[in-house]
Design an enzyme around this catalytic site. Structure first.
Site, short mmCIF file in Angstrom:
data_model
loop_
_atom_site.label_atom_id
_atom_site.label_comp_id
_atom_site.label_asym_id
_atom_site.label_seq_id
_atom_site.Cartn_x
_atom_site.Cartn_y
_atom_site.Cartn_z
N LYS A 1 0.86 -1.19 0.00
CA LYS A 1 0.00 0.00 0.00
C LYS A 1 0.89 1.24 0.00
CE LYS A 1 -2.63 1.68 3.62
NZ LYS A 1 -2.67 3.16 3.67
N LEU B 1 -5.46 6.68 -2.14
CA LEU B 1 -5.61 8.12 -2.38
C LEU B 1 -6.74 8.75 -1.57
CD1 LEU B 1 -5.12 8.31 -6.28
CD2 LEU B 1 -3.44 8.70 -4.47
N LYS B 2 -7.64 7.95 -1.05
CA LYS B 2 -8.77 8.46 -0.25
C LYS B 2 -9.41 9.68 -0.93
CE LYS B 2 -7.30 6.80 4.30
NZ LYS B 2 -6.11 5.98 4.05
N ARG C 1 3.09 -0.67 10.52
CA ARG C 1 4.24 -0.56 11.43
C ARG C 1 4.68 -1.88 12.04
NH1 ARG C 1 1.21 4.33 14.26
NH2 ARG C 1 -0.48 2.98 13.55
O1 C5P Z 1 -1.24 0.87 12.10
P1 C5P Z 1 -0.55 0.41 10.84
O2 C5P Z 1 0.85 0.95 10.75
O3 C5P Z 1 -0.65 -1.08 10.64
O4 C5P Z 1 -1.35 1.12 9.68
C1 C5P Z 1 -1.43 0.59 8.38
C2 C5P Z 1 -2.46 1.38 7.60
O5 C5P Z 1 -3.70 1.31 8.30
C3 C5P Z 1 -2.16 2.88 7.46
O6 C5P Z 1 -1.51 3.10 6.25
C4 C5P Z 1 -3.52 3.53 7.49
O7 C5P Z 1 -4.03 3.74 6.20
C5 C5P Z 1 -4.39 2.53 8.17
N1 C5P Z 1 -4.73 3.02 9.50
C6 C5P Z 1 -6.03 3.31 9.77
N2 C5P Z 1 -6.39 3.81 11.01
C7 C5P Z 1 -5.45 4.00 11.97
C8 C5P Z 1 -4.11 3.70 11.71
C9 C5P Z 1 -3.78 3.20 10.44
O8 C5P Z 1 -6.90 3.12 8.91
N3 C5P Z 1 -5.83 4.47 13.15
#
Ligand code: C5P
Length: 231
Positions: A34, A62-63, A210
């Site tokens: 992604k 791109l939301k 992450r």
């Molecule tokens: O938390 P993590 O690093 O796994 O995030 C991966 C993806 O999840 C991010 O690129 C983001 O688009 C999405 N995300 C989300 N809501 C959050 C944190 C991350 O939708 N609170």
């Protein structure tokens, strides 16, 4: 299916160098990445072209939330870069989702996913912007609109997958961020779940950032996610 199967790794970095370092370290362990607004803005679209040319699938997050004409243009640009998935905000309504779907028709591999309620939002956040529904009610409502507009699937948190799968049936894509490993911090996710619960509930893909990309050994971390998902 590639080794990572239904796992998409989010390259949330502020430079091409940092992103490519993780891609190199993951090697054959990961085929689906992604790319979000941070990396796209910092590194430029050529990174997406390169990933696609290397045989990776790219989810270009791109939301989009714009007038239909601009959404259509951005979707065509995403298709021309070789992206496999692009996101549009369902809260923008049926018009922009339908425009995105129509624009994607020229790119057979490109799937349009409707973002429902971002995983950091709760019912209280929705009330603040004048929406009386619970997060789940709002997700289902928006997913219904997305389906009518012809979207290939939706983005939702782990907690809405089961009712969504029931409503949308087996063919729609359900892509789920907000996945954390048991014992990990929630990382800003208000409605999190584990890889296993997400897959078991019917997610087509889970998006992990992450937990993998900031690990000392990303390939081992990805294997841990895979086994945590029961894959
Ligand atoms: O938390 P993590 O690093 O796994 O995030 C991966 C993806 O999840 C991010 O690129 C983001 O688009 C999405 N995300 C989300 N809501 C959050 C944190 C991350 O939708 N609170």
């Amino acid at each position: 299916m590639e080794r990572t199967g239904p796992i998409i790794v989010a390259l949330d970095f502020d430079s091409r160098r940092a992103a490519e370092a993780v891609v190199d370290r993951l090697g054959d362990e990961c085929r689906f990445y992604k790319v979000g607004l941070e990396l796209l803005t910092a590194a430029g679209p050529d990174l997406v072209r390169r990933l696609a040319a290397q045989g990776h699938e790219v989810f270009l997050d791109l939301k989009l939330f714009e007038i239909p004409n601009s959404v259509a243009g951005a979707v065509r640009a995403a298709g021309a870069l070789g992206a496999s998935m692009v996101t549009v905000h369902s809260m923008g309504g049926t018009g922009i989702m339908a425009a995105a779907v129509a624009a994607a028709r020229d790119f057979p591999r490109l799937r349009v996913l409707a973002l429902t309620v971002v995983t950091s939002m709760t019912g209280t956040d929705l009330a603040d912007i004048g929406i009386g529904n619970s997060a789940e009610e709002q997700v289902l409502r928006l997913a219904g609109l997305a389906e009518k507009a012809g979207c290939h699937g939706v983005i939702a948190s782990p907690q809405e997958i089961a009712p969504l799968r029931g409503m949308l049936g087996p063919d729609s894509l359900i892509v789920t961020p907000g996945v954390t490993l048991p014992g990990e911090s929630r990382g800003g996710h208000a409605r999190p779940g584990t890889p296993r619960t997400a897959i078991a509930a019917g997610a087509s893909y889970i998006v992990v950032g992450r937990s993998v990309t900031r690990a000392a050994d990303p390939a081992t971390a990805l294997q841990r996610v895979r086994s945590a998902a029961g894959l």
